[in-house]
Design a protein around this motif. Structure first.
Motif, short mmCIF file in Angstrom:
data_model
loop_
_atom_site.label_atom_id
_atom_site.label_comp_id
_atom_site.label_asym_id
_atom_site.label_seq_id
_atom_site.Cartn_x
_atom_site.Cartn_y
_atom_site.Cartn_z
N MET A 84 -4.82 -5.62 2.31
CA MET A 84 -3.62 -5.45 2.17
C MET A 84 -3.46 -4.52 0.60
O MET A 84 -2.94 -4.81 -0.30
CB MET A 84 -2.51 -6.76 1.68
CG MET A 84 -2.62 -7.59 2.77
SD MET A 84 -1.57 -7.07 4.27
CE MET A 84 0.12 -7.51 3.55
N ARG A 85 -4.22 -3.48 0.87
CA ARG A 85 -4.67 -2.13 -0.14
C ARG A 85 -3.07 -1.48 -0.63
O ARG A 85 -2.82 -1.46 -1.69
CB ARG A 85 -5.04 -1.26 0.53
CG ARG A 85 -5.77 -0.20 -0.73
CD ARG A 85 -6.99 0.29 -0.25
NE ARG A 85 -7.50 1.31 -1.31
CZ ARG A 85 -7.34 2.45 -1.47
NH1 ARG A 85 -6.29 3.10 -0.68
NH2 ARG A 85 -7.77 3.19 -2.57
N ARG A 86 -2.09 -1.34 0.50
CA ARG A 86 -1.07 -0.87 0.00
C ARG A 86 -0.17 -1.66 -0.63
O ARG A 86 0.69 -1.57 -1.67
CB ARG A 86 -0.23 -0.27 1.29
CG ARG A 86 1.32 0.26 1.34
CD ARG A 86 2.45 -0.59 1.26
NE ARG A 86 2.00 -1.71 2.20
CZ ARG A 86 2.50 -1.19 3.64
NH1 ARG A 86 3.13 -0.08 3.83
NH2 ARG A 86 2.50 -2.14 4.49
N SER A 87 0.11 -3.01 -0.42
CA SER A 87 0.67 -4.00 -0.86
C SER A 87 0.11 -4.26 -2.27
O SER A 87 0.80 -4.60 -3.27
CB SER A 87 0.81 -5.29 -0.39
OG SER A 87 1.57 -5.20 1.06
N LEU A 88 -0.96 -4.31 -2.44
CA LEU A 88 -1.49 -4.43 -3.66
C LEU A 88 -1.15 -3.34 -4.71
O LEU A 88 -0.85 -3.65 -6.04
CB LEU A 88 -3.23 -4.34 -3.72
CG LEU A 88 -4.10 -4.14 -5.05
CD1 LEU A 88 -3.66 -5.65 -5.72
CD2 LEU A 88 -5.39 -4.10 -4.96
N ALA A 89 -1.07 -2.17 -4.17
CA ALA A 89 -0.74 -1.13 -5.15
C ALA A 89 0.98 -1.38 -5.47
O ALA A 89 1.43 -1.18 -6.84
CB ALA A 89 -0.89 0.29 -4.67
N ILE A 90 1.63 -1.56 -4.46
CA ILE A 90 3.16 -1.89 -4.94
C ILE A 90 3.47 -2.94 -5.76
O ILE A 90 4.17 -2.95 -6.70
CB ILE A 90 3.76 -2.02 -3.52
CG1 ILE A 90 3.85 -0.46 -2.69
CG2 ILE A 90 5.20 -2.57 -3.78
CD1 ILE A 90 4.32 -0.81 -1.47
N THR A 91 2.84 -4.11 -5.54
CA THR A 91 2.85 -5.21 -6.45
C THR A 91 2.29 -4.98 -7.97
O THR A 91 3.07 -5.41 -8.67
CB THR A 91 2.03 -6.58 -5.88
OG1 THR A 91 2.39 -7.00 -4.55
CG2 THR A 91 2.25 -7.59 -6.53
N THR A 92 1.18 -4.39 -8.21
CA THR A 92 0.87 -4.08 -9.45
C THR A 92 1.77 -3.15 -10.10
O THR A 92 2.05 -3.42 -11.33
CB THR A 92 -0.51 -3.12 -9.23
OG1 THR A 92 -1.65 -4.14 -8.41
CG2 THR A 92 -1.28 -2.93 -10.60
N THR A 93 2.14 -2.23 -9.41
CA THR A 93 3.43 -1.30 -10.01
C THR A 93 4.68 -2.04 -10.36
O THR A 93 5.07 -1.73 -11.44
CB THR A 93 3.84 -0.12 -8.97
OG1 THR A 93 2.55 0.44 -8.66
CG2 THR A 93 4.46 0.79 -9.83
#
Length: 425
Positions: free
Chosen positions: A347-356
């Motif tokens: 879930m690489r995209r979700s990781l970036a969104i959650t981190t932001t």
């Protein structure tokens, strides 16, 4: 009788550059994270999978493989015990297998339309090939998200599924399944456009997808399309339209039959209530979504798109979105950390969104240094190439400059964006 080779797994490995040994190492590592004990697979284990000698790996191994690939085991060519093979594998040599899997759909339609040939029989094996392509689109979306190339590929595959309707004779079951496949691809094109903030294109895909879903009669894909429509309007800042669309999804019979679908509908409803500044509705629907998820039977059959993304981590991601929009930053941060602790590796995209989003929640609570460190951990390629993440990081920078003007933290952030996000020459 000789075992039939798992050409679907072989094609996935070729697509992602995995040898038998490298895939064994990756699955062993995932097993270690799951169980606390590194797995004992080696290259010969993977070769047994490819040769078809192992048709259904043990449960922990299967879960580890799914974490590595981002796909359910059935989408990788494995067959649950007691079931027949989903797709009869072709018998070409190794250099032909990938082209057969990924080019066979269009070639079949073209061959059927060629002058002087007899109409072919379209069957569930054609549908299974489309479903394998759909699983690949889903996996690509979770790695990259929002890219125009994903949108275009999904739209093209939707057209290929429709072309098969005219490529030969078929039963009503097959024709309904082809419409469902076309609707699935079109819904992925719609989602890629939403994720890339190309809302006019998303609306066009939405209309196509809705019509195809009606012709298919498939409740699950109808749910996906209307649920995506609600998400689209939420991102556009139109909560009334978002609630109306999401209600269509939530009122489908599948939400009464399967608590996991009910949970997803409620979780997205909670996020919409957050945008609408409805504090009571946000809390109530999130709690209902959590309760429904706990009641869901993990053994129930579900479509690949649902299995690939909706779990406790995604539920907490939607909770993060809801409470961030509501301005309850402490609760938002709580859900962010819960989401990050449970996110599956693909879930690489979700990781970036959650981190932001976590960075936004931290900054709003006055923790500028911690928030900046969090925002700087977003990989540069996602920060610059994913429209939604780029927009949120730009908003973070503006909020940081307003919160701590002239500070060393602002200087660090400015240098980071200048040096790390610089477009390659």
């Amino acid at each position: 009788m000789d075992a039939k080779r798992n050409t679907v797994l072989e094609a996935w490995m070729a697509e992602h550059g995995h040898s038998s040994n490298s895939l064994a190492d990756a699955v062993n590592g995932a097993l270690g994270r799951l169980t606390g004990r590194t797995g004992g697979l080696d290259g010969s284990s993977i070769r047994s999978w490819k040769a078809g000698r192992v048709k259904w790996p043990k449960s922990a191994t299967r879960k580890a493989l799914e974490d590595v690939t981002g796909l359910p085991a059935v989408a990788l060519g494995f067959v649950p015990r007691g079931r027949t093979s989903l797709t009869p594998p072709p018998q070409e040599g190794p250099d032909m297998k990938r082209r057969t899997l990924f080019g066979g759909i269009a070639a079949a339609a073209a061959a059927a339309a060629a002058p002087g040939t007899s109409p072919r029989r379209i069957g569930m094996s054609d549908v299974d090939r489309l479903r394998t392509r759909f699983a690949e689109v889903i996996a690509s979306d979770h790695r990259h998200g929002g890219q125009l190339g994903i949108e275009q590929k999904a739209a093209t595959l939707a057209n290929e599924a429709l072309n098969l309707q005219n490529a030969g004779s078929a039963t009503q079951r097959v024709r309904s399944s082809l419409y469902a496949c076309a609707a699935s691809f079109r819904s992925s094109a719609m989602w890629a456009a939403i994720d890339g903030r190309r809302y006019d294109d998303a609306k066009g895909h939405m209309r196509e997808a809705q019509g195809l879903a009606e012709m298919s009669g498939d409740q699950a894909i109808k749910f996906r399309i209307w649920s995506h429509t609600g998400t689209m309007y939420r991102h556009m800042g139109r909560p009334s339209d978002a609630l109306a669309a999401n209600d269509v999804a939530r009122n489908l019979h599948i939400t009464r039959r399967d608590p996991l679908f009910a949970s997803l509908g409620l979780a997205r409803q909670s996020a919409i209530h957050g945008v609408a500044q409805d504090r009571t509705g946000t809390r109530r629907t999130f709690e209902q979504a959590q309760d429904a998820m706990l009641r869901a039977d993990p053994a129930d059959f579900r479509p690949v798109w649902m299995l690939a993304f909706y779990d406790q981590a995604e539920l907490d991601s939607l909770g993060l979105s809801a409470y961030l929009a509501l301005g309850d930053y402490q609760t938002a941060e709580f859900h962010a950390h819960r989401c990050l602790s449970a996110l599956r590796p693909h879930m690489r995209r979700s990781l970036a969104i959650t981190t932001t989003r976590l960075a936004h929640a931290q900054l709003a609570q006055g923790a500028a240094d911690a928030a900046t460190d969090t925002a700087m951990s977003v990989p540069a390629d996602v920060a610059t190439q994913h429209a939604r993440v780029s927009r949120m990081l730009q908003e973070f920078g503006a909020a940081l400059r307003a919160t701590a003007p002239g500070s060393s933290t602002v200087q660090i952030w400015t240098e980071h964006t200048r040096d790390t996000w610089r477009a390659p020459a």
